[in-house]
Design an enzyme around this catalytic site. Structure first.
Site, PDB file in Angstrom:
ATOM      1  N   CYS A 118       0.159   1.655  -5.663  1.00 54.93           N
ATOM      2  CA  CYS A 118      -0.837   2.469  -6.368  1.00 54.93           C
ATOM      3  C   CYS A 118      -0.384   3.923  -6.489  1.00 54.93           C
ATOM      4  CB  CYS A 118      -2.169   2.427  -5.625  1.00 54.93           C
ATOM      5  SG  CYS A 118      -2.955   0.804  -5.619  1.00 54.93           S
ATOM      6  N   HIS A 168       0.834  -1.203   0.000  1.00 53.60           N
ATOM      7  CA  HIS A 168       0.000   0.000   0.000  1.00 53.60           C
ATOM      8  C   HIS A 168       0.871   1.256   0.000  1.00 53.60           C
ATOM      9  CE1 HIS A 168      -4.031  -1.461   0.167  1.00 53.60           C
ATOM     10  NE2 HIS A 168      -3.896  -2.098   1.314  1.00 53.60           N
TER      11      HIS A 168
END
Length: 209
Positions: A176, A107
């Protein structure tokens, strides 16, 4: 709304960091528990989904995070760990393999956000993967600021766009981007430069000031 934002930005990080810290400690305890008869532990080459098997160190970013098998959000990523691409068409190599691309995801925001600042890595920066048996040192070589999630060629054995042209022992970090979205993926690549048995202690990348 403000409470939800606080939950996302603070509380998920707190929970994930606690979980990841506990997982890293458990891994080390397991590695240091030698067989009662004094024999060497047999090599382990396969792990269950969600099972931790390594610790990823990024000294420049002060990151130390467990690596688990698979990229499941529930079992791995949302628990603050980094996930190894290990299933089906996305299956990638392990650090100990004689060649291949060890590709992992983490993440960038919330849930521990271990890869929040990987955009700050530049060629020459070092990353170390610590396992039960060895330390594997990689030197970062190149990056890709943005690519669609469907572009799985970035984790091929010879990752496309990396500048590598022949089989080798590579590392790929994925996350991301832009921040707080999952629209695209950011990629950082590296090449293995050293392999050191745990019995010899940590490599210079982890001990140099």
């Amino acid at each position: 709304m403000l409470m939800f934002v606080a939950y996302q930005l603070w509380y998920t990080n707190l929970l994930a960091e606690r979980t990841a810290s506990g997982a890293a400690g458990s891994l080390r305890q397991t590695w240091e528990h030698a067989p009662a008869d004094g024999s060497a532990a047999p090599p382990v080459t396969a792990f269950e989904p969600g099972q931790g098997f390594a610790i990823l160190h990024i000294p420049k970013l002060d990151v130390k995070v467990p690596v688990a098998e698979g990229i499941s959000k529930a079992k791995v990523l949302d628990r603050g760990m980094v996930g190894h691409y290990s299933e089906g068409a996305l299956k990638t190599a392990m650090p100990a393999d004689p060649q291949g691309n060890f590709a992992v995801a983490g993440h960038r925001n919330t849930h521990g956000e271990p890869f929040r600042y990987i955009n700050r890595l530049v060629p020459g920066d070092q990353v170390v993967v610590e396992t039960r048996d060895a330390y594997y040192t990689y030197e970062m070589t190149s990056s890709l600021a943005q690519t669609p999630p469907t572009n799985v060629s970035v984790i091929k054995p010879v990752p496309e766009g990396s500048g590598f042209t022949a089989p080798g022992r590579y590392l790929t970090l994925t996350t991301c981007t832009p921040e707080f979205t999952s629209t695209y993926r950011m990629i950082v690549w590296g090449r293995m430069t050293g392999e050191r048995p745990r019995s010899e202690g940590p490599p210079p990348a982890l001990t140099s000031p």
